[in-house]
Design an enzyme around this catalytic site. Structure first.
Site, PDB file in Angstrom:
ATOM      1  N   LYS A  93       5.102   0.254   6.743  1.00 30.60           N
ATOM      2  CA  LYS A  93       6.162   1.416   6.897  1.00 30.60           C
ATOM      3  C   LYS A  93       6.335   1.518   8.278  1.00 30.60           C
ATOM      4  O   LYS A  93       7.645   1.680   8.777  1.00 30.60           O
ATOM      5  CB  LYS A  93       5.863   2.770   6.181  1.00 30.60           C
ATOM      6  CG  LYS A  93       5.354   2.509   4.561  1.00 30.60           C
ATOM      7  CD  LYS A  93       6.716   2.632   3.942  1.00 30.60           C
ATOM      8  CE  LYS A  93       6.896   2.457   2.447  1.00 30.60           C
ATOM      9  NZ  LYS A  93       5.871   2.574   1.767  1.00 30.60           N
ATOM     10  N   GLU A 115      12.531  10.745   3.586  1.00 25.88           N
ATOM     11  CA  GLU A 115      11.867  11.057   2.009  1.00 25.88           C
ATOM     12  C   GLU A 115      10.558  10.063   1.914  1.00 25.88           C
ATOM     13  O   GLU A 115      10.373   9.431   2.869  1.00 25.88           O
ATOM     14  CB  GLU A 115      12.723  10.458   0.999  1.00 25.88           C
ATOM     15  CG  GLU A 115      12.736   8.842   0.602  1.00 25.88           C
ATOM     16  CD  GLU A 115      12.915   8.100   1.686  1.00 25.88           C
ATOM     17  OE1 GLU A 115      13.655   8.447   2.731  1.00 25.88           O
ATOM     18  OE2 GLU A 115      12.511   6.838   1.750  1.00 25.88           O
ATOM     19  N   SER A 382       0.170  -4.848   1.637  1.00 26.05           N
ATOM     20  CA  SER A 382       1.127  -4.086   2.144  1.00 26.05           C
ATOM     21  C   SER A 382       0.465  -2.747   2.663  1.00 26.05           C
ATOM     22  O   SER A 382       0.871  -1.862   3.705  1.00 26.05           O
ATOM     23  CB  SER A 382       2.139  -3.535   1.269  1.00 26.05           C
ATOM     24  OG  SER A 382       1.710  -2.882   0.102  1.00 26.05           O
TER      25      SER A 382
HETATM   26  C1  LIG Z   1       5.613   2.404   0.190  1.00 30.82           C
HETATM   27  C2  LIG Z   1       4.597   1.468  -0.204  1.00 30.82           C
HETATM   28  C3  LIG Z   1       5.113   0.359  -0.986  1.00 30.82           C
HETATM   29  C4  LIG Z   1       6.256   0.113  -1.704  1.00 30.82           C
HETATM   30  O1  LIG Z   1       7.583   0.177  -1.006  1.00 30.82           O
HETATM   31  P1  LIG Z   1       8.281  -1.001  -0.592  1.00 30.82           P
HETATM   32  O2  LIG Z   1       9.504  -0.663   0.017  1.00 30.82           O
HETATM   33  O3  LIG Z   1       8.697  -1.777  -1.906  1.00 30.82           O
HETATM   34  O4  LIG Z   1       7.362  -2.009   0.283  1.00 30.82           O
HETATM   35  C5  LIG Z   1       4.300  -0.768  -1.374  1.00 30.82           C
HETATM   36  N1  LIG Z   1       2.807  -0.736  -0.747  1.00 30.82           N
HETATM   37  C6  LIG Z   1       2.594   0.420   0.137  1.00 30.82           C
HETATM   38  C7  LIG Z   1       0.944   0.335   0.846  1.00 30.82           C
HETATM   39  C8  LIG Z   1       3.294   1.234   0.459  1.00 30.82           C
HETATM   40  O5  LIG Z   1       2.928   2.438   1.119  1.00 30.82           O
END
Ligand SMILES: *Cc1c(COP(=O)(O)O)cnc(C)c1O
Length: 406
Positions: A93, A115, A382
Site C-alpha cells: 500500500k 478509507e 502483498s
Molecule cells: C489491502 C491489501 C490487499 C487487497 O488490496 P488490493 O488492492 O487488491 O491489492 C491484499 N493484500 C494485502 C496485504 C493488503 O493489505
C-alpha cells in the site's frame, strides 16, 4: 514510470469498463487530479523524489525470494515470492500512498482523507501524511475496526484520526461511501487518497501506475536471478491494486500466465464470498463500471471474506477488462484454503503472510503441484501477517496472546 499503452482512454475507459460515475461536485477535483498527474508523470523531479522515498524510506527494491522448502513440499514448479511484506508498513500500500501524498502537495491541498478495510491502507496513508506533515482522517468500518485492532491503534499513534463507519455492512464498501461523502464537502482543500485500483477515473490508472514498481522490479529480478521471465504470476485481488501493479508490466509478455485470486469465502452462494469477477456481473459501484456482486434488482450484495482486505463487492475496472480480453485468468480461494496457505508458508519458510496474501499462496501451491520442476511461479506476497495472528487465533479458538505458554 512507463506509459500506459492503450488503456485507459481519455475518458478513463478500459474497454467497456471504468469511466466516471460521480456527482457533479466531484468532477472538478477529478479533472484537477488527472491534470496534475499528467504533468507529474512527465516531471523528472517528481520521479526522483518518489524513487528516493521508495528506496530510502520504503526499502525498495523488495526481494524476489526463492521459496525452496515450500516448492519442495508442493513437489512441482519452483515458487518465488515478491516480498512486498518487507516494505515499510508491511504491505504494498505504501507505494501508492507516497505517490498520492506527493500529488496532494503538488495540488496545494492541505488535508488528506482515506478509507481502509484491513487497516493497511489506513496505516500507509497515515504514515505518508506523517512524513509530509499533512493532517489525515481515515474512515473504517466498525466490523473491520474490531478485526484489525492493532492497525487502528497504529494509525492513531501516527497522528491520524480514525472515524468508525456504522452504516451498512460496516466494512470497506461503507468506508468508501463515507470517504466520498466527506470529499464532496471538502474537495477544495482535501485530497482523497484512494487505496486501490477502484473508483472514478483517474484513480484506477494512477494507483496502477504507482504499484507497477512491483512488476517492473520482478521482471528485472527474474532476468538477473534466473535469466527468464516467470511462467506464471499469481496475486490476490481485493480491489486489485497489488495484482494490477504486478501484472501490468507483464501484460505484453503473452507467454507469462497471469492469475488473479479472489476471496472464495465460505461457499459459492451469494453473500458467502467476495468474488465479483467469478460470480458477479457488470454494474456501477463507487464511481466506475466494473464487475460487482449484485442482486436481481442491481443492489450491491453483502460479501464475506475471512480477510478484511478482500471483503469488497467490487473490483478495479482494469481487471474486468483483463477478464473480458482473457489476458488474466481469475480464480478464487476459500477461507479454509487460505488458512492452509498461511500455515504452509509459515512452517516451511518462516514467513507469516497476511490472510489476503495467503489466498494467492494457496492457489500458487496448487499450480506448482501440477507443473514440472523447471517452471517458475511468482507470487506477489502483498503483505505480512502480524496484523492477523489474533484473528486467526480467535477463529481456531486459541489464545493468540500467550503463544505456547512459554
Ligand atoms: C489491502 C491489501 C490487499 C487487497 O488490496 P488490493 O488492492 O487488491 O491489492 C491484499 N493484500 C494485502 C496485504 C493488503 O493489505
Amino acid at each position: 514510470m512507463q506509459d500506459s499503452p492503450t488503456v485507459p482512454n481519455a475518458a478513463g475507459r478500459f474497454g467497456d469498463f471504468g469511466g466516471r460515475y460521480v456527482p457533479e461536485t466531484l468532477n472538478p477535483a477529478l479533472d484537477q487530479l488527472a491534470n496534475e498527474y499528467a504533468q507529474a508523470r512527465e516531471d523528472l523531479g517528481f520521479h526522483d523524489h518518489l524513487n528516493d522515498l521508495l528506496q530510502h524510506y520504503v526499502g525498495r527494491p523488495s526481494p524476489l525470494y526463492h521459496a525452496k522448502r515450500l516448492s519442495a513440499e508442493c513437489g512441482g514448479a519452483q515458487i518465488f515470492l515478491k516480498r512486498e511484506d518487507l516494505n515499510h508498513t508491511g504491505a504494498h500500500k505504501i507505494n501508492n500512498t507516497l505517490g498520492q501524498a506527493l500529488l496532494t502537495q503538488r495540488m496545494g491541498k492541505t488535508r488528506v482523507i482515506a478509507e481502509t478495510g484491513a487497516g493497511q491502507h489506513g496505516v500507509a496513508t497515515a504514515t505518508a501524511c506523517a512524513h509530509f506533515g499533512l493532517p489525515c482522517v481515515v474512515y473504517m468500518g466498525e466490523e473491520d475496526i474490531r478485526r484489525q485492532a492493532p492497525n487502528v491503534y497504529s494509525m492513531k499513534l501516527l497522528g491520524a484520526e480514525v472515524r468508525s463507519v456504522t452504516s451498512g455492512s460496516r466494512t470497506l464498501r461503507d468506508a468508501i461511501n463515507e470517504a466520498m461523502r466527506d470529499w464532496m464537502a471538502s474537495v477544495k482543500d482535501t485530497h482523497y487518497i484512494l487505496g486501490s485500483v477502484v473508483g472514478p477515473h483517474p484513480f484506477p490508472m494512477i494507483v496502477r501506475d504507482f504499484q507497477s514498481v512491483i512488476g517492473r522490479e520482478t521482471i528485472e529480478q527474474s532476468n538477473r536471478q534466473f535469466q527468464a521471465l516467470p511462467d506464471v504470476v499469481v496475486a490476490c485481488v481485493g480491489g486489485g491494486s497489488n495484482a494490477a501493479g504486478m501484472f501490468y508490466p507483464f501484460i505484453e509478455s503473452s507467454d507469462v500466465e497471469l492469475i488473479g485470486v479472489e476471496a472464495g469465502g465460505r461457499s459459492d452462494q451469494s453473500g458467502d464470498h467476495a468474488s465479483p469477477l467469478t460470480y458477479g456481473k457488470p454494474g456501477v459501484l463507487h464511481g466506475s463500471y466494473s464487475y460487482v456482486m449484485q442482486d436481481e434488482d442491481g443492489q450491491t450484495c453483502d460479501v464475506h471474506s475471512i480477510s478484511a482486505g478482500l471483503d469488497y463487492p467490487g473490483v478495479g475496472p482494469e481487471h474486468s477488462y483483463w477478464k473480458a480480453t482473457e489476458r488474466v485468468r481469475y480464480d478464487c480461494c476459500r477461507d479454509q484454503d487460505a488458512l492452509q496457505g498461511f500455515d504452509a508458508l509459515a512452517k516451511t519458510e518462516g514467513i507469516l503472510a497476511a490472510i489476503e496474501t495467503s489466498h494467492a499462496v494457496w492457489v500458487a501451491m496448487q499450480i506448482a503441484k501440477e507443473r514440472p520442476k523447471e517452471q517458475r511461479v511468482v507470487v506477489c506476497l502483498s503483505g505480512r501477517g502480524d496484523k492477523d495472528t489474533a484473528e486467526i487465533a480467535r477463529l481456531r479458538g486459541e489464545d493468540g496472546s500467550s503463544g505456547n505458554g512459554t
